[in-house]
Design a protein around this motif. Structure first.
Motif, PDB file in Angstrom:
ATOM      1  N   ILE A  86       1.168   3.097 -20.197  1.00  0.00           N
ATOM      2  CA  ILE A  86       0.609   2.060 -19.325  1.00  0.00           C
ATOM      3  C   ILE A  86       1.148   2.213 -17.906  1.00  0.00           C
ATOM      4  O   ILE A  86       0.408   2.097 -16.919  1.00  0.00           O
ATOM      5  N   ILE A  87       2.446   2.488 -17.792  1.00  0.00           N
ATOM      6  CA  ILE A  87       3.061   2.680 -16.476  1.00  0.00           C
ATOM      7  C   ILE A  87       2.395   3.854 -15.746  1.00  0.00           C
ATOM      8  O   ILE A  87       2.065   3.758 -14.551  1.00  0.00           O
ATOM      9  N   ASP A  88       2.176   4.953 -16.445  1.00  0.00           N
ATOM     10  CA  ASP A  88       1.526   6.125 -15.844  1.00  0.00           C
ATOM     11  C   ASP A  88       0.110   5.792 -15.384  1.00  0.00           C
ATOM     12  O   ASP A  88      -0.347   6.276 -14.333  1.00  0.00           O
ATOM     13  N   GLU A  89      -0.583   4.961 -16.163  1.00  0.00           N
ATOM     14  CA  GLU A  89      -1.946   4.567 -15.780  1.00  0.00           C
ATOM     15  C   GLU A  89      -1.923   3.703 -14.523  1.00  0.00           C
ATOM     16  O   GLU A  89      -2.764   3.872 -13.633  1.00  0.00           O
ATOM     17  N   TRP A  90      -0.965   2.756 -14.440  1.00  0.00           N
ATOM     18  CA  TRP A  90      -0.817   1.949 -13.219  1.00  0.00           C
ATOM     19  C   TRP A  90      -0.681   2.858 -12.002  1.00  0.00           C
ATOM     20  O   TRP A  90      -1.366   2.680 -10.996  1.00  0.00           O
ATOM     21  N   LEU A 146       0.830  -1.209   0.000  1.00  0.00           N
ATOM     22  CA  LEU A 146       0.000   0.000   0.000  1.00  0.00           C
ATOM     23  C   LEU A 146       0.863   1.257   0.000  1.00  0.00           C
ATOM     24  O   LEU A 146       0.546   2.241  -0.683  1.00  0.00           O
ATOM     25  N   GLU A 147       1.964   1.234   0.751  1.00  0.00           N
ATOM     26  CA  GLU A 147       2.842   2.399   0.796  1.00  0.00           C
ATOM     27  C   GLU A 147       3.507   2.641  -0.561  1.00  0.00           C
ATOM     28  O   GLU A 147       3.698   3.790  -0.971  1.00  0.00           O
ATOM     29  N   ALA A 148       3.848   1.560  -1.263  1.00  0.00           N
ATOM     30  CA  ALA A 148       4.403   1.713  -2.606  1.00  0.00           C
ATOM     31  C   ALA A 148       3.372   2.307  -3.556  1.00  0.00           C
ATOM     32  O   ALA A 148       3.688   3.176  -4.389  1.00  0.00           O
ATOM     33  N   MET A 149       2.131   1.855  -3.451  1.00  0.00           N
ATOM     34  CA  MET A 149       1.063   2.420  -4.272  1.00  0.00           C
ATOM     35  C   MET A 149       0.872   3.901  -3.972  1.00  0.00           C
ATOM     36  O   MET A 149       0.691   4.716  -4.871  1.00  0.00           O
ATOM     37  N   ALA A 150       0.916   4.252  -2.679  1.00  0.00           N
ATOM     38  CA  ALA A 150       0.727   5.642  -2.271  1.00  0.00           C
ATOM     39  C   ALA A 150       1.836   6.537  -2.802  1.00  0.00           C
ATOM     40  O   ALA A 150       1.621   7.733  -3.050  1.00  0.00           O
ATOM     41  N   CYS A 151       3.030   5.971  -2.986  1.00  0.00           N
ATOM     42  CA  CYS A 151       4.188   6.744  -3.471  1.00  0.00           C
ATOM     43  C   CYS A 151       4.302   6.732  -4.984  1.00  0.00           C
ATOM     44  O   CYS A 151       5.341   7.106  -5.535  1.00  0.00           O
ATOM     45  N   GLU A 152       3.252   6.290  -5.670  1.00  0.00           N
ATOM     46  CA  GLU A 152       3.206   6.304  -7.140  1.00  0.00           C
ATOM     47  C   GLU A 152       4.280   5.430  -7.764  1.00  0.00           C
ATOM     48  O   GLU A 152       4.908   5.807  -8.762  1.00  0.00           O
ATOM     49  N   CYS A 153       4.484   4.255  -7.191  1.00  0.00           N
ATOM     50  CA  CYS A 153       5.440   3.311  -7.761  1.00  0.00           C
ATOM     51  C   CYS A 153       4.815   2.535  -8.913  1.00  0.00           C
ATOM     52  O   CYS A 153       3.621   2.222  -8.884  1.00  0.00           O
ATOM     53  N   GLN A 188      -1.422   6.043 -11.543  1.00  0.00           N
ATOM     54  CA  GLN A 188      -2.585   6.884 -11.263  1.00  0.00           C
ATOM     55  C   GLN A 188      -3.704   6.083 -10.604  1.00  0.00           C
ATOM     56  O   GLN A 188      -4.268   6.507  -9.589  1.00  0.00           O
ATOM     57  N   VAL A 189      -4.023   4.922 -11.164  1.00  0.00           N
ATOM     58  CA  VAL A 189      -5.129   4.123 -10.634  1.00  0.00           C
ATOM     59  C   VAL A 189      -4.806   3.611  -9.226  1.00  0.00           C
ATOM     60  O   VAL A 189      -5.654   3.628  -8.331  1.00  0.00           O
ATOM     61  N   ASN A 190      -3.574   3.150  -9.013  1.00  0.00           N
ATOM     62  CA  ASN A 190      -3.209   2.632  -7.696  1.00  0.00           C
ATOM     63  C   ASN A 190      -3.200   3.728  -6.637  1.00  0.00           C
ATOM     64  O   ASN A 190      -3.573   3.481  -5.481  1.00  0.00           O
ATOM     65  N   THR A 191      -2.803   4.931  -7.015  1.00  0.00           N
ATOM     66  CA  THR A 191      -2.846   6.042  -6.064  1.00  0.00           C
ATOM     67  C   THR A 191      -4.289   6.381  -5.706  1.00  0.00           C
ATOM     68  O   THR A 191      -4.605   6.683  -4.544  1.00  0.00           O
ATOM     69  N   GLU A 192      -5.174   6.301  -6.682  1.00  0.00           N
ATOM     70  CA  GLU A 192      -6.595   6.545  -6.411  1.00  0.00           C
ATOM     71  C   GLU A 192      -7.177   5.490  -5.472  1.00  0.00           C
ATOM     72  O   GLU A 192      -8.049   5.785  -4.652  1.00  0.00           O
ATOM     73  N   LYS A 193      -6.707   4.263  -5.581  1.00  0.00           N
ATOM     74  CA  LYS A 193      -7.158   3.217  -4.656  1.00  0.00           C
ATOM     75  C   LYS A 193      -6.802   3.583  -3.219  1.00  0.00           C
ATOM     76  O   LYS A 193      -7.608   3.384  -2.303  1.00  0.00           O
ATOM     77  N   ILE A 194      -5.591   4.088  -3.029  1.00  0.00           N
ATOM     78  CA  ILE A 194      -5.184   4.502  -1.684  1.00  0.00           C
ATOM     79  C   ILE A 194      -6.077   5.640  -1.200  1.00  0.00           C
ATOM     80  O   ILE A 194      -6.561   5.640  -0.064  1.00  0.00           O
ATOM     81  N   ARG A 195      -6.323   6.591  -2.068  1.00  0.00           N
ATOM     82  CA  ARG A 195      -7.113   7.773  -1.698  1.00  0.00           C
ATOM     83  C   ARG A 195      -8.557   7.401  -1.362  1.00  0.00           C
ATOM     84  O   ARG A 195      -9.169   8.019  -0.478  1.00  0.00           O
ATOM     85  N   ASN A 196      -9.098   6.380  -2.002  1.00  0.00           N
ATOM     86  CA  ASN A 196     -10.514   6.057  -1.841  1.00  0.00           C
ATOM     87  C   ASN A 196     -10.803   4.824  -0.987  1.00  0.00           C
ATOM     88  O   ASN A 196     -11.890   4.713  -0.411  1.00  0.00           O
TER      89      ASN A 196
END
Length: 374
Positions: free
Chosen positions: A328-332, A282-289, A334-342
């Motif tokens: 595709i990398i940018d989309e990964w 989750l922390e990696a997702m939050a950091c836009e990895c 963005q979507v994963n960061t939104e998961k953290i936010r929501n």
């Protein structure tokens, strides 16, 4: 409510996932007006009796002297103390050694058990230890008033096996407000010019598979490993794989430094294969990895299509030699960061635990001696 939290080495976090969880949950509950006590190991470097409004109870821990068996002594000491505190709720994080002492669980408190992952599947344990851990899981499932699973996979498994309802509450993560690129300088790293792996040095985290896959690829970027290498497996990895561009940087508990290393990595490897909602993921997702993850149901439930997956050294080598297009990398990311936010906010997780505690204290409904998840 008077709430006790045990099952970790303590707060502030100086170790890993459950400690991070205890830190955010305890502070969040205090901010909502509850009185919270967290049990700290006598080996924890923090020595004060309070932290951020949370009361700290230090209990004797012999793990530094007798190894993992010391965890049983530590949990015994915590539970013995908890019986005297008059807690409304006692939240136990994990069950591996707590459940041995289930007869000591305070009868006048709501005993809530976070069931963690499938501990008995961890490859670092031998057959006898795995058998014991399966028994420990059963004791916790049978004797806990309320059971909590941090992933839907764990929840479904436990409900099917033990025929009891579970609450599903995942872990949380924070999206950093900023990243300090200067933190890369101490290791001579450049932005987007290294791969990153952050994990405890345990076999089931597939660290060796990731190293070997990285070695097999036509690699052009260093691989940075964050994690305390002080155990036998960590020592083995350091002795076996000696490469100038393979950097063992040790455990990092400064969030600003860790977040910068995550954010500026080219790709982040997540090799965890046993467990539920892993905090480091989750922390990696939050950091836009951009994440390359081990192919298992736990990781896929969280990441979905927004990651690359591997199950072997060859898979890893193939991923590194045929990386996705930048779009595709940018989309990964963005979507994963939104998961953290929501979906994985600490505020939401604290709300869920507070509601779970309050509902089951105020509306106790017993069937066959067990509280219902309301």
């Amino acid at each position: 409510m008077r709430i006790g939290i045990l099952g970790t080495r303590g707060i502030p976090n100086n170790y890993g996932g459950f400690e991070q969880f205890a830190q955010f949950l305890s502070v969040g509950l205090v901010q909502r007006g509850h009185s919270v006590w967290v049990y700290n190991s006598s080996n924890h470097p923090y020595r004060e009796k309070e932290w951020e409004g949370v009361h700290i109870i230090r209990c004797t821990d012999w793990e530094n002297y007798i190894g993992s068996a010391g965890q049983f002594v530590y949990d015994y000491n915590c539970l013995k103390d908890a019986r005297k505190r008059g807690f409304d709720v006692l939240l136990q994080l994990g069950y591996t050694s707590n459940s041995v002492w289930h007869r000591l669980w305070p009868k006048d408190a709501l005993n809530v058990i976070n069931m963690d992952g499938l501990e008995w599947k961890r490859s670092k344990y031998g057959p006898l230890t795995r058998k014991f851990l399966l028994h420990a899981e059963k004791w916790a499932a049978q004797h806990g008033d309320i059971l909590v699973a941090d992933s839907t996979n764990i929840r479904d498994y436990l409900e099917k096996r033990y025929h009891r309802p579970l609450a599903h509450i995942p872990y949380g993560a924070e999206i950093p407000e900023y990243y300090v690129a200067g933190n890369l300088g101490r290791w001579g790293l450049d932005k987007q010019d290294y791969f990153l792996l952050m994990a405890r040095m345990e076999p089931e985290n597939n660290i060796e598979m990731i190293i070997r896959g990285w070695l097999a690829a036509d690699r052009k970027k260093p691989l940075v490993l964050i994690g305390n290498p002080g155990n036998a497996f960590g020592s083995y990895l350091q002795k076996t794989y000696r490469k100038d561009d393979l950097l063992f940087v040790g455990g990092i508990y400064d969030a600003e430094v860790a977040n910068a290393l995550r954010h500026y990595s080219s790709f982040y490897f997540h090799g965890h294969s046993v467990g539920g909602t892993n905090p480091s993921l989750l922390e990696a997702m939050a950091c836009e990895c951009a994440i390359l993850a081990h192919n298992n149901s736990f990781n896929k439930t969280i990441l979905g299509k927004e990651a690359g997956y591997f199950a072997s050294e060859d898979d890893i080598a193939g991923l590194l030699e045929r990386l996705p297009e930048q779009q595709i990398i940018d989309e990964w990311k963005q979507v994963n960061t939104e998961k953290i936010r929501n979906m994985y906010t600490w505020e939401g997780i604290v709300d869920s635990y507070e509601q779970l505690f309050a509902d089951n204290l105020q509306g106790k409904k017993r069937t066959d001696g067990k509280l219902q998840v309301l």
